[in-house]
Scaffold this motif. Structure first.
Motif, PDB file in Angstrom:
ATOM      1  N   GLU A 164       0.704  -1.226  -0.036  1.00  0.00           N
ATOM      2  CA  GLU A 164      -0.118  -0.054  -0.066  1.00  0.00           C
ATOM      3  C   GLU A 164       0.689   1.371  -0.005  1.00  0.00           C
ATOM      4  OE1 GLU A 164      -2.879   0.132   3.069  1.00  0.00           O
ATOM      5  OE2 GLU A 164      -3.127  -1.831   2.949  1.00  0.00           O
ATOM      6  N   VAL A 165       2.185   1.163   0.234  1.00  0.00           N
ATOM      7  CA  VAL A 165       3.010   2.190   0.749  1.00  0.00           C
ATOM      8  C   VAL A 165       4.044   2.649  -0.547  1.00  0.00           C
ATOM      9  CG1 VAL A 165       5.000   3.198   1.913  1.00  0.00           C
ATOM     10  CG2 VAL A 165       3.097   1.786   3.035  1.00  0.00           C
ATOM     11  N   ALA A 166       4.199   1.614  -1.628  1.00  0.00           N
ATOM     12  CA  ALA A 166       5.444   1.706  -2.675  1.00  0.00           C
ATOM     13  C   ALA A 166       4.491   2.684  -3.623  1.00  0.00           C
ATOM     14  CB  ALA A 166       5.626   0.399  -3.221  1.00  0.00           C
ATOM     15  N   GLY A 167       5.454   3.841  -3.932  1.00  0.00           N
ATOM     16  CA  GLY A 167       4.873   4.850  -4.851  1.00  0.00           C
ATOM     17  C   GLY A 167       3.927   5.833  -4.331  1.00  0.00           C
ATOM     18  N   ASP A 168       3.507   5.486  -3.038  1.00  0.00           N
ATOM     19  CA  ASP A 168       2.698   6.532  -2.653  1.00  0.00           C
ATOM     20  C   ASP A 168       2.823   6.960  -1.085  1.00  0.00           C
ATOM     21  OD1 ASP A 168       0.191   8.142  -2.618  1.00  0.00           O
ATOM     22  OD2 ASP A 168      -1.046   6.541  -1.414  1.00  0.00           O
ATOM     23  N   ALA A 169       4.424   6.683  -0.577  1.00  0.00           N
ATOM     24  CA  ALA A 169       4.865   6.796   0.587  1.00  0.00           C
ATOM     25  C   ALA A 169       4.742   8.474   0.935  1.00  0.00           C
ATOM     26  CB  ALA A 169       6.256   6.444   0.940  1.00  0.00           C
ATOM     27  N   ASP A 170       4.420   8.854   2.322  1.00  0.00           N
ATOM     28  CA  ASP A 170       4.518  10.237   2.729  1.00  0.00           C
ATOM     29  C   ASP A 170       5.672  10.286   3.148  1.00  0.00           C
ATOM     30  OD1 ASP A 170       1.557  11.030   2.186  1.00  0.00           O
ATOM     31  OD2 ASP A 170       1.156   9.291   3.535  1.00  0.00           O
ATOM     32  N   LEU A 171       6.466   9.537   3.623  1.00  0.00           N
ATOM     33  CA  LEU A 171       7.469   9.566   4.526  1.00  0.00           C
ATOM     34  C   LEU A 171       8.606   8.387   4.136  1.00  0.00           C
ATOM     35  CD1 LEU A 171       9.513  10.174   6.886  1.00  0.00           C
ATOM     36  CD2 LEU A 171       8.005   9.167   8.321  1.00  0.00           C
ATOM     37  N   LEU A 172       9.687   8.709   4.011  1.00  0.00           N
ATOM     38  CA  LEU A 172      11.143   7.712   3.765  1.00  0.00           C
ATOM     39  C   LEU A 172      11.756   7.707   4.841  1.00  0.00           C
ATOM     40  CD1 LEU A 172      12.267   8.195   0.097  1.00  0.00           C
ATOM     41  CD2 LEU A 172       9.998   6.619   0.760  1.00  0.00           C
ATOM     42  N   LEU A 173      12.161   6.734   5.845  1.00  0.00           N
ATOM     43  CA  LEU A 173      12.853   6.494   6.947  1.00  0.00           C
ATOM     44  C   LEU A 173      14.186   6.085   6.383  1.00  0.00           C
ATOM     45  CD1 LEU A 173      13.028   7.191   9.921  1.00  0.00           C
ATOM     46  CD2 LEU A 173      12.677   4.810  10.214  1.00  0.00           C
ATOM     47  N   LEU A 174      15.204   6.773   6.308  1.00  0.00           N
ATOM     48  CA  LEU A 174      16.494   6.270   5.883  1.00  0.00           C
ATOM     49  C   LEU A 174      17.351   5.655   6.982  1.00  0.00           C
ATOM     50  CD1 LEU A 174      16.938   6.533   2.650  1.00  0.00           C
ATOM     51  CD2 LEU A 174      15.448   8.299   3.837  1.00  0.00           C
ATOM     52  N   PRO A 175      18.202   4.838   6.585  1.00  0.00           N
ATOM     53  CA  PRO A 175      19.129   4.054   7.678  1.00  0.00           C
ATOM     54  C   PRO A 175      20.008   4.884   8.265  1.00  0.00           C
ATOM     55  CG  PRO A 175      19.903   3.466   5.363  1.00  0.00           C
ATOM     56  CD  PRO A 175      18.708   4.129   5.164  1.00  0.00           C
ATOM     57  N   ASP A 176      20.659   5.665   7.722  1.00  0.00           N
ATOM     58  CA  ASP A 176      21.671   6.556   8.450  1.00  0.00           C
ATOM     59  C   ASP A 176      21.796   7.899   7.833  1.00  0.00           C
ATOM     60  OD1 ASP A 176      23.494   6.281   6.446  1.00  0.00           O
ATOM     61  OD2 ASP A 176      24.198   4.498   7.361  1.00  0.00           O
ATOM     62  N   LEU A 177      22.535   8.832   8.661  1.00  0.00           N
ATOM     63  CA  LEU A 177      22.713  10.190   7.954  1.00  0.00           C
ATOM     64  C   LEU A 177      23.360  10.247   6.744  1.00  0.00           C
ATOM     65  CD1 LEU A 177      23.398  13.384   9.903  1.00  0.00           C
ATOM     66  CD2 LEU A 177      24.826  13.014   8.075  1.00  0.00           C
ATOM     67  N   ASN A 178      24.399   9.474   6.240  1.00  0.00           N
ATOM     68  CA  ASN A 178      25.116   9.271   4.935  1.00  0.00           C
ATOM     69  C   ASN A 178      24.163   9.127   3.924  1.00  0.00           C
ATOM     70  OD1 ASN A 178      27.902   9.743   5.564  1.00  0.00           O
ATOM     71  ND2 ASN A 178      27.913   7.736   6.326  1.00  0.00           N
TER      72      ASN A 178
END
Length: 306
Positions: free
Chosen positions: A240-254
């Motif tokens: 339900e999220v792929a292509g329609d995400a409101d937020l991407l949580l990334l693994p680290d600052l880099n």
């Protein structure tokens, strides 16, 4: 001749929404800490002209006057000729509820954040402090949040929990009743050798237990299938999220910081950003930020703090 299309209409709409809120309820007081160069001066003027907040300037009056800001339009809190002292003075007023948000002027981020996170005199909340950007990206159908591109360098699972919770609260404040979050890693399968995929699995489980309120949290995703429903379909992912995400949580600052800069410099995006999890929203500006990004970030602070 009619005006051309607005380059980033979603950010423009965010600014207009904050202007309407300020008009209805009064423009909130914004502490601008150490506005002692021309970029900070121009930002102060742009914020005032946009009608979204009332800048209150913290720093040595002589420096501020030399930049042409002592013309009676702006309240100035005169401090010692020391950025750290200006930061402490602004944080103290925020603790007292006399300013609704903070904005970094021309001091270093560490100087401002040291005052914010001070245990006895700062603005710590119940969660770890984090940062989120909202991107107006021409290739995406709506505003897209990224976290954490600025504050947390190598977050563990507990920190990721707080980053995700802060960002989801931000989206709900903006009116998304059930925001969709994609937990991004290098691959979309759980691999014990890739800690980010294991963390993603744990965060999805926590979401299923209701720890993030009403939200749809899925992962792990590779960036391709988080961003593109077609990429997810090709890889056989049902989401339900792929292509329609409101937020991407990334693994680290880099990873997060590189994606943020890729969006801006390679994909034509612009963004608004906030430090979250403190008692008041905090705008951290970069010298490379556009004028629209600076004003939109303050607009976001107004909407969150309102």
């Amino acid at each position: 001749m009619s005006a051309g299309p607005v380059a980033h209409p979603r950010l423009a709409a965010l600014i207009e929404r904050a202007r309407g809120q300020a008009a209805a309820h009064g423009a909130p007081r914004l502490a601008v800490v150490w506005p002692c160069d021309t970029l900070a001066r121009d930002a102060v003027r742009a914020i005032a002209e946009a009608g979204i907040a009332t800048p209150v300037l913290f720093g040595p009056a002589a420096r501020i006057a030399a930049l042409g800001l002592a013309d009676g339009r702006f309240e100035c809190v005169d401090t010692a000729d020391d950025p750290a002292e200006a930061a402490r003075a602004a944080v103290a007023l925020a603790r007292e509820g006399r300013v609704a948000a903070l904005m970094k002027g021309s001091l270093h981020t560490d100087e401002l954040m040291a005052a914010v996170v001070a245990r006895e005199t700062g603005l710590r909340g119940t969660r770890r402090i984090s940062h989120a950007f909202l991107f107006d990206l021409p290739s995406y159908p709506k505003l897209l949040a990224l976290a954490d591109c600025v504050v947390n360098i190598a977050p563990d699972l507990k920190t990721k929990h707080d980053i995700l919770a802060n960002a989801l609260d931000l989206l709900r404040t903006l009116g998304l009743q059930r925001p969709k979050a994609a937990i991004v890693a290098a691959v979309e399968v759980v691999n014990p050798a890739i800690a980010a995929t294991v963390d993603a699995q744990a965060l999805v489980q926590q979401a299923g237990e209701g720890q993030f309120g009403d939200a749809r949290v899925e992962g792990p995703f590779g960036f391709d299938n988080a961003f593109s429903a077609e990429a997810a379909r090709i890889k056989g992912l049902k989401s339900e999220v792929a292509g329609d995400a409101d937020l991407l949580l990334l693994p680290d600052l880099n990873a997060a910081n590189m994606l943020y800069k890729s969006f801006v410099y390679a994909a034509g995006a612009d963004c608004a950003g906030l430090v979250l999890g403190a008692r008041v929203p905090i705008v951290l500006t970069s010298r490379a930020d556009s004028a629209q990004a600076r004003v939109a970030s303050v607009a976001l602070a107004v909407l969150v703090g309102g």
